[in-house]
Each structure stands twice: as structure tokens, then as C-alpha cells.
Motif scaffolding. Sequence first.
Motif, mmCIF file in Angstrom:
data_model
loop_
_atom_site.group_PDB
_atom_site.id
_atom_site.type_symbol
_atom_site.label_atom_id
_atom_site.label_comp_id
_atom_site.label_asym_id
_atom_site.label_seq_id
_atom_site.Cartn_x
_atom_site.Cartn_y
_atom_site.Cartn_z
ATOM 1 N N UNK A 1 0.814 -1.202 0.000
ATOM 2 C CA UNK A 1 0.000 0.000 0.000
ATOM 3 C C UNK A 1 0.850 1.255 0.000
ATOM 4 N N UNK A 2 2.105 1.123 0.404
ATOM 5 C CA UNK A 2 2.964 2.296 0.401
ATOM 6 C C UNK A 2 3.702 2.458 -0.911
ATOM 7 N N UNK A 3 3.540 1.527 -1.856
ATOM 8 C CA UNK A 3 4.281 1.573 -3.099
ATOM 9 C C UNK A 3 3.546 2.308 -4.202
ATOM 10 N N UNK A 4 2.326 2.789 -3.934
ATOM 11 C CA UNK A 4 1.572 3.466 -4.962
ATOM 12 C C UNK A 4 2.242 4.779 -5.332
ATOM 13 N N UNK A 5 2.215 5.131 -6.624
ATOM 14 C CA UNK A 5 2.839 6.356 -7.085
ATOM 15 C C UNK A 5 2.125 7.559 -6.491
ATOM 16 N N UNK A 6 2.908 8.571 -6.138
ATOM 17 C CA UNK A 6 2.320 9.788 -5.592
ATOM 18 C C UNK A 6 1.583 10.532 -6.686
ATOM 19 N N UNK A 7 0.457 11.159 -6.351
ATOM 20 C CA UNK A 7 -0.276 11.908 -7.356
ATOM 21 C C UNK A 7 0.534 13.095 -7.825
ATOM 22 N N UNK A 8 0.343 13.528 -9.076
ATOM 23 C CA UNK A 8 1.093 14.683 -9.565
ATOM 24 C C UNK A 8 0.763 15.919 -8.748
ATOM 25 N N UNK A 9 1.743 16.801 -8.562
ATOM 26 C CA UNK A 9 1.476 17.996 -7.762
ATOM 27 C C UNK A 9 0.392 18.848 -8.403
ATOM 28 N N UNK A 10 -0.496 19.367 -7.575
ATOM 29 C CA UNK A 10 -1.579 20.185 -8.081
ATOM 30 C C UNK A 10 -1.189 21.656 -8.012
ATOM 31 N N UNK A 11 -1.889 22.475 -8.781
ATOM 32 C CA UNK A 11 -1.620 23.902 -8.772
ATOM 33 C C UNK A 11 -2.058 24.491 -7.444
ATOM 34 N N UNK A 12 -1.324 25.496 -6.944
ATOM 35 C CA UNK A 12 -1.724 26.133 -5.682
ATOM 36 C C UNK A 12 -3.140 26.697 -5.777
ATOM 37 N N UNK A 13 -3.897 26.534 -4.698
ATOM 38 C CA UNK A 13 -5.264 27.046 -4.675
ATOM 39 C C UNK A 13 -5.255 28.563 -4.516
ATOM 40 N N UNK A 14 -6.217 29.194 -5.135
ATOM 41 C CA UNK A 14 -6.358 30.643 -5.020
ATOM 42 C C UNK A 14 -7.837 30.991 -4.874
ATOM 43 N N UNK A 15 -8.112 32.234 -4.460
ATOM 44 C CA UNK A 15 -9.474 32.746 -4.422
ATOM 45 C C UNK A 15 -10.410 31.912 -3.575
ATOM 46 N N UNK A 16 -11.604 31.646 -4.124
ATOM 47 C CA UNK A 16 -12.625 30.908 -3.394
ATOM 48 C C UNK A 16 -12.217 29.491 -3.060
ATOM 49 N N UNK A 17 -11.460 28.857 -3.958
ATOM 50 C CA UNK A 17 -11.020 27.481 -3.702
ATOM 51 C C UNK A 17 -10.094 27.428 -2.494
ATOM 52 N N UNK A 18 -9.240 28.444 -2.358
ATOM 53 C CA UNK A 18 -8.329 28.494 -1.216
ATOM 54 C C UNK A 18 -9.113 28.713 0.078
ATOM 55 N N UNK A 19 -10.082 29.621 0.042
ATOM 56 C CA UNK A 19 -10.906 29.871 1.226
ATOM 57 C C UNK A 19 -11.663 28.615 1.639
ATOM 58 N N UNK A 20 -12.255 27.919 0.665
ATOM 59 C CA UNK A 20 -12.985 26.682 0.954
ATOM 60 C C UNK A 20 -12.068 25.656 1.606
ATOM 61 N N UNK A 21 -10.855 25.506 1.066
ATOM 62 C CA UNK A 21 -9.913 24.544 1.614
ATOM 63 C C UNK A 21 -9.519 24.905 3.044
ATOM 64 N N UNK A 22 -9.315 26.196 3.309
ATOM 65 C CA UNK A 22 -8.966 26.630 4.661
ATOM 66 C C UNK A 22 -10.104 26.372 5.637
ATOM 67 N N UNK A 23 -11.322 26.551 5.181
ATOM 68 C CA UNK A 23 -12.480 26.288 6.042
ATOM 69 C C UNK A 23 -12.534 24.809 6.416
ATOM 70 N N UNK A 24 -12.328 23.932 5.449
ATOM 71 C CA UNK A 24 -12.362 22.501 5.723
ATOM 72 C C UNK A 24 -11.213 22.083 6.630
ATOM 73 N N UNK A 25 -10.023 22.638 6.395
ATOM 74 C CA UNK A 25 -8.889 22.314 7.262
ATOM 75 C C UNK A 25 -9.151 22.783 8.693
ATOM 76 N N UNK A 26 -9.723 23.977 8.832
ATOM 77 C CA UNK A 26 -10.025 24.500 10.159
ATOM 78 C C UNK A 26 -11.070 23.643 10.863
ATOM 79 N N UNK A 27 -12.112 23.274 10.131
ATOM 80 C CA UNK A 27 -13.157 22.427 10.719
ATOM 81 C C UNK A 27 -12.592 21.082 11.145
ATOM 82 N N UNK A 28 -11.710 20.510 10.330
ATOM 83 C CA UNK A 28 -11.101 19.224 10.673
ATOM 84 C C UNK A 28 -10.283 19.338 11.952
#
Length: 227
Positions: A1-28
Motif C-alpha cells: 500500500x505504500x508503493x503506490x505512485x504519488x499523485x502529480x502535484x496540483x496547482x496552488x489554490x487561489x481565491x474561493x477554492x483556497x478559502x474553501x480549503x482553509x475552512x475545511x482544514x479549520x473544521x477538521x
Amino acid sequence: MTSEAAPPPSKPLTGGALTRSRILDAAARLMNTVGLTRTTTKEIAREAGCSEASLYKHFRDKEEIFVTVLREREPRFTDALAALPGRAGEGEVAEQLEEVARVAVLFYRRTFPMAASLFASPDLLAAHRGKLDLSASGPQVPVHSLAAYLTAEQDLGRLSPAFDPDAAAMLLIGACFHRAFLTLFFAPDPPAGAPLPEDETDFARETVRALLEGIGSSAHARSGRSG
């Protein structure tokens, strides 16, 4: 299970997507520290560094936030186990199962606080369950995936045909769940002997060994001979 390839790096989040991600991280974070009942949208917004008005642009209410956290922020243990049956015949069965045990304990230890919040609210639990495809991502899926792997190893002759894959999978996953519970219950300073063994690697090895070798009840053997 640790041998799976890592997903390709994603583009940095900006704007509303960044705010949404911060809200979910904070809630978690709040779910794992103060729990569901003490977490408010005001606290989530403060933790995320945004206003409550911004929070409500992305989520209807606190319930939707927590359901989304459980769906998007929990470790992907189910996904990892789904690939296990395809690796039947590779390496040693014991080694594969020990890796399952280590990953399972980590998964349950990380998600136990979230699950506690979930079960504290029947409405939240119902909402979370309603958003799941239970046939593909319900809590029973890890056991089914592990049983499918054990069945595949049986078909290859690497496990006894008398071995019950469903029962064995339930025993291993259940042991990992209980291990995580004990670790959290006694944190940060567990008393001597709880849990046993103390080392996670030893736990995985000894649990798998007991599973594969069996208890070997002499009383059961005597009963069988007398019948």
C-alpha cells in the motif's frame, strides 16, 4: 500500500477554492480537538482566517461543513485496501497483512475523533450516510476488500482452504480498531500493559501471526476426537 505512485502535484489554490480549503482544514482541526458540539461556524471562520459571511458562500451550514470534512479530509484507507486483492501472490501473505494492520491502526487513530463527532449528532450521521455510495465507500468496504484478498490467496494455494476469509478480515480490522481506541483512550500516558504489545510493529506482527496460525484450542481438539 505504500508503493503506490504519488499523485502529480496540483496547482496552488487561489481565491474561493483556497478559502474553501482553509475552512475545511479549520473544521477538521476543531473536530479533532474540541469536538462537534463545541464547534461553531464562528469558531471555524476564526480558525480559517475568514469571515462567517465568506464561510456561508461555500457551505449552507455547519452540518454540511462536517459532512464535507468527513468525505474529503479523512485518510483514504478504503482506497488503499481496494487495490490489495490485485496484489495476491506478491510477497509473503504475512507481510501484506502486517502492512494492512499498520495502516488500519493509523487510519482509525486519526479518524476516531471525527467519528465521535459524527455519532454525537444523529442528523449529521444521517446526512453523512446519505451522501455516501454505501456499496463503494461504506465502513464495511475495508473488510470486504481484505476478505477478497484472502480469498485470492486461497485460490493460489497460499492459504488453507479451511480458512474463512470474511471472519479473518473482520478479526484483523476489528483488532486494529480496538488498538486505535485503546491508544486514544489512554493518551498521552497509558498505564503499563495497555495496550499490548506497546510497539506498533510488534502489534502488527503478533496479531497477524495469531490470525494465520490460529489459537489451537486443545479443548476443541479433544471435543472433536470424542465426537
